[in-house]
Design a protein around this motif. Structure first.
Motif, PDB file in Angstrom:
ATOM      1  N   GLN A 182      24.213  51.604  34.953  1.00 56.26           N
ATOM      2  CA  GLN A 182      23.790  50.226  36.246  1.00 56.26           C
ATOM      3  C   GLN A 182      24.365  49.580  36.022  1.00 56.26           C
ATOM      4  OE1 GLN A 182      19.836  50.728  36.492  1.00 56.26           O
ATOM      5  NE2 GLN A 182      19.504  52.511  38.228  1.00 56.26           N
ATOM      6  N   LYS A 183      23.973  48.722  34.714  1.00 58.67           N
ATOM      7  CA  LYS A 183      24.976  47.338  34.485  1.00 58.67           C
ATOM      8  C   LYS A 183      26.487  47.317  35.014  1.00 58.67           C
ATOM      9  CE  LYS A 183      21.428  46.209  31.066  1.00 58.67           C
ATOM     10  NZ  LYS A 183      21.820  45.563  29.444  1.00 58.67           N
ATOM     11  N   THR A 184      27.043  48.992  34.107  1.00 56.65           N
ATOM     12  CA  THR A 184      28.669  49.000  34.414  1.00 56.65           C
ATOM     13  C   THR A 184      28.769  48.844  36.013  1.00 56.65           C
ATOM     14  OG1 THR A 184      28.603  50.117  32.379  1.00 56.65           O
ATOM     15  CG2 THR A 184      30.316  50.577  33.480  1.00 56.65           C
ATOM     16  N   LEU A 185      28.748  49.294  37.150  1.00 55.81           N
ATOM     17  CA  LEU A 185      28.878  49.616  38.571  1.00 55.81           C
ATOM     18  C   LEU A 185      28.913  48.573  38.737  1.00 55.81           C
ATOM     19  CD1 LEU A 185      26.437  53.127  39.498  1.00 55.81           C
ATOM     20  CD2 LEU A 185      28.780  52.842  39.408  1.00 55.81           C
ATOM     21  N   MET A 186      27.822  47.522  38.584  1.00 51.96           N
ATOM     22  CA  MET A 186      27.950  46.144  39.042  1.00 51.96           C
ATOM     23  C   MET A 186      29.326  45.342  38.314  1.00 51.96           C
ATOM     24  SD  MET A 186      27.644  42.590  37.938  1.00 51.96           S
ATOM     25  CE  MET A 186      26.359  42.769  36.513  1.00 51.96           C
ATOM     26  N   LYS A 187      29.083  46.057  36.752  1.00 50.25           N
ATOM     27  CA  LYS A 187      30.502  44.998  36.508  1.00 50.25           C
ATOM     28  C   LYS A 187      31.789  45.388  37.464  1.00 50.25           C
ATOM     29  CE  LYS A 187      30.989  44.652  31.824  1.00 50.25           C
ATOM     30  NZ  LYS A 187      31.525  45.052  31.052  1.00 50.25           N
ATOM     31  N   ILE A 188      32.145  47.369  37.341  1.00 45.43           N
ATOM     32  CA  ILE A 188      32.939  47.474  38.236  1.00 45.43           C
ATOM     33  C   ILE A 188      32.953  47.048  39.625  1.00 45.43           C
ATOM     34  CG2 ILE A 188      33.692  49.393  39.218  1.00 45.43           C
ATOM     35  CD1 ILE A 188      32.873  50.993  36.916  1.00 45.43           C
ATOM     36  N   VAL A 189      32.859  46.416  40.118  1.00 46.99           N
ATOM     37  CA  VAL A 189      32.320  46.167  41.467  1.00 46.99           C
ATOM     38  C   VAL A 189      32.551  44.392  41.941  1.00 46.99           C
ATOM     39  CG1 VAL A 189      31.603  45.178  43.731  1.00 46.99           C
ATOM     40  CG2 VAL A 189      31.074  47.487  42.540  1.00 46.99           C
ATOM     41  N   LEU A 190      32.465  43.592  40.409  1.00 46.19           N
ATOM     42  CA  LEU A 190      32.556  42.242  40.367  1.00 46.19           C
ATOM     43  C   LEU A 190      33.797  42.197  39.832  1.00 46.19           C
ATOM     44  CD1 LEU A 190      30.743  39.225  40.123  1.00 46.19           C
ATOM     45  CD2 LEU A 190      30.854  39.555  38.089  1.00 46.19           C
ATOM     46  N   GLU A 191      34.134  43.231  39.260  1.00 44.28           N
ATOM     47  CA  GLU A 191      35.874  42.990  38.320  1.00 44.28           C
ATOM     48  C   GLU A 191      36.860  43.261  39.774  1.00 44.28           C
ATOM     49  OE1 GLU A 191      34.586  43.337  33.916  1.00 44.28           O
ATOM     50  OE2 GLU A 191      35.006  45.388  34.919  1.00 44.28           O
ATOM     51  N   LEU A 192      36.312  44.041  40.355  1.00 42.11           N
ATOM     52  CA  LEU A 192      37.209  44.590  41.334  1.00 42.11           C
ATOM     53  C   LEU A 192      37.519  43.496  42.654  1.00 42.11           C
ATOM     54  CD1 LEU A 192      39.033  46.645  43.048  1.00 42.11           C
ATOM     55  CD2 LEU A 192      36.238  47.994  43.974  1.00 42.11           C
ATOM     56  N   GLY A 193      36.364  42.976  42.463  1.00 47.40           N
ATOM     57  CA  GLY A 193      36.273  42.095  43.690  1.00 47.40           C
ATOM     58  C   GLY A 193      37.244  40.547  42.753  1.00 47.40           C
ATOM     59  N   PHE A 194      37.231  40.288  41.735  1.00 47.57           N
ATOM     60  CA  PHE A 194      37.586  39.184  41.066  1.00 47.57           C
ATOM     61  C   PHE A 194      39.622  39.322  41.091  1.00 47.57           C
ATOM     62  CE2 PHE A 194      34.161  36.688  38.252  1.00 47.57           C
ATOM     63  CZ  PHE A 194      33.431  36.702  40.047  1.00 47.57           C
ATOM     64  N   SER A 195      39.879  40.143  40.621  1.00 49.95           N
ATOM     65  CA  SER A 195      41.167  41.261  40.975  1.00 49.95           C
ATOM     66  C   SER A 195      41.733  40.377  41.886  1.00 49.95           C
ATOM     67  CB  SER A 195      40.808  42.082  40.209  1.00 49.95           C
ATOM     68  OG  SER A 195      40.809  43.251  41.074  1.00 49.95           O
ATOM     69  N   GLN A 196      40.945  40.938  42.864  1.00 47.49           N
ATOM     70  CA  GLN A 196      42.068  40.797  44.415  1.00 47.49           C
ATOM     71  C   GLN A 196      41.590  39.338  44.673  1.00 47.49           C
ATOM     72  OE1 GLN A 196      39.277  43.869  47.546  1.00 47.49           O
ATOM     73  NE2 GLN A 196      38.981  42.377  48.435  1.00 47.49           N
ATOM     74  N   VAL A 197      40.993  38.486  44.968  1.00 52.43           N
ATOM     75  CA  VAL A 197      41.615  36.680  44.727  1.00 52.43           C
ATOM     76  C   VAL A 197      41.356  35.882  43.470  1.00 52.43           C
ATOM     77  CG1 VAL A 197      39.874  37.498  46.757  1.00 52.43           C
ATOM     78  CG2 VAL A 197      38.306  36.681  44.210  1.00 52.43           C
ATOM     79  N   ALA A 198      41.855  36.503  42.197  1.00 57.23           N
ATOM     80  CA  ALA A 198      42.301  35.568  41.624  1.00 57.23           C
ATOM     81  C   ALA A 198      43.601  35.346  41.681  1.00 57.23           C
ATOM     82  CB  ALA A 198      42.052  36.298  40.402  1.00 57.23           C
ATOM     83  N   ARG A 199      43.515  34.105  41.658  1.00 55.91           N
ATOM     84  CA  ARG A 199      44.982  33.016  41.766  1.00 55.91           C
ATOM     85  C   ARG A 199      46.076  33.167  40.416  1.00 55.91           C
ATOM     86  NH1 ARG A 199      41.010  29.975  43.157  1.00 55.91           N
ATOM     87  NH2 ARG A 199      41.242  28.804  44.953  1.00 55.91           N
ATOM     88  N   SER A 200      45.525  33.499  39.602  1.00 53.82           N
ATOM     89  CA  SER A 200      46.242  33.955  38.424  1.00 53.82           C
ATOM     90  C   SER A 200      46.645  35.233  38.042  1.00 53.82           C
ATOM     91  CB  SER A 200      45.410  33.151  36.997  1.00 53.82           C
ATOM     92  OG  SER A 200      46.326  33.577  36.176  1.00 53.82           O
ATOM     93  N   THR A 201      47.948  35.391  37.977  1.00 53.73           N
ATOM     94  CA  THR A 201      48.150  36.184  37.278  1.00 53.73           C
ATOM     95  C   THR A 201      47.256  37.594  36.208  1.00 53.73           C
ATOM     96  OG1 THR A 201      50.173  36.773  38.268  1.00 53.73           O
ATOM     97  CG2 THR A 201      50.169  38.103  37.165  1.00 53.73           C
ATOM     98  N   GLU A 202      47.374  36.117  34.965  1.00 53.79           N
ATOM     99  CA  GLU A 202      46.822  36.739  34.305  1.00 53.79           C
ATOM    100  C   GLU A 202      45.493  37.315  34.488  1.00 53.79           C
ATOM    101  OE1 GLU A 202      46.731  34.945  29.559  1.00 53.79           O
ATOM    102  OE2 GLU A 202      47.178  33.590  31.545  1.00 53.79           O
TER     103      GLU A 202
END
Length: 264
Positions: A194-214
């Protein structure tokens, strides 16, 4: 005993707990302000608002403690790290899932803070934080149950007999010839999933909007690691015909406008 006035300096352990709480709650404040601005469901918005009030109260209390002890106030995260007017990146469903999982982390953190606090004011403060976070978890879980969002852990039949571990090979778990998974292991695996699923979605969203390629690449790497762990745990449950929790990748919108700084 009642006449003794023994004032002690704050310990390094107590300072660490206060400092980490300030960092965590300043981050939570940014995310909650953004979530509240976009939450459509009134019940979910009320729980988010309660969480925001807790975070802001904690920030003020930590400032008081540190000022009294002549320590600097952490930089943390500020209004510069969030754009509340940015389009929604997550749905209401994910917002309440995120809040419940973060409440679980909070309960763990505060019980740990109590256990390393010696001064009475520090113990009483973190005990109060523990109660507040348990109430937050309770409210978030009620919403998840009421709306049919939450995935309940598997149940086991009650036709089993008491048995004892007779050989150390039991400790090998799933290495070599696999034995059936037990209730303690199901509990740990399911919570981690359950914790991992929350992280997957958070990382998916953040990777979608992050300004830095890194930063974008770092989030994508984290998402793939989480998916790998989730799949391993899923296979352990499925071997004994037990279900895995539902996933939430569909709760990310198609927005590419950054609501948060890359620092956050």
């Amino acid at each position: 005993m009642n006449n003794i006035n023994h004032e002690t300096k704050i310990t390094a352990s107590e300072l660490a707990s206060l400092w980490m709480q300030y960092e965590n709650d300043s981050l939570s404040r940014c995310i909650l302000l953004y979530f509240i601005n976009h939450a459509k469901d009134e019940n979910i918005r009320e729980v988010l608002q309660y969480a925001l009030e807790l975070a802001e109260n904690h920030l003020e209390k930590v400032k008081q403690f540190l000022t009294q002890e002549n320590y600097p106030i952490p930089i943390g995260f500020t209004n510069e790290d969030v754009t509340v007017e940015a389009p929604p990146l997550f749905t209401d469903t994910y917002m309440i899932v995120y809040l419940q999982i973060m409440a679980i982390h909070g309960m763990t953190r505060y019980s740990g803070a109590v256990s390393i606090s010696i001064r009475e004011d520090q113990r009483q403060y973190f005990i109060k934080c523990s109660y507040e976070t348990m109430e937050l978890y309770n409210r978030a879980t009620n919403i998840l149950l009421h709306k049919g969002i939450i995935s309940k852990p598997p149940t086991l039949n009650n036709k089993q007999k008491i048995d004892f571990v007779k050989e150390q090979t039991f400790l090998r778990g799933w290495f070599g010839k696999r034995r059936p998974i037990n209730a303690v292991e199901i509990s740990a695996a399911y919570l981690n999933m359950q914790k991992t699923l929350m992280k997957i979605v958070l990382e998916l969203g953040f990777s979608q909007v992050a300004r830095s390629t890194e930063v974008r690449d770092y989030m994508e790497r984290g998402r793939k690691l989480c998916e790998k762990h989730f799949n391993i745990l899923t296979s352990m449950l499925e071997e004994d015909n037990l279900h895995a929790p539902r996933t939430f990748e569909s709760e990310v919108t198609d927005s590419t406008v950054p609501p948060f700084s890359d620092k956050l």
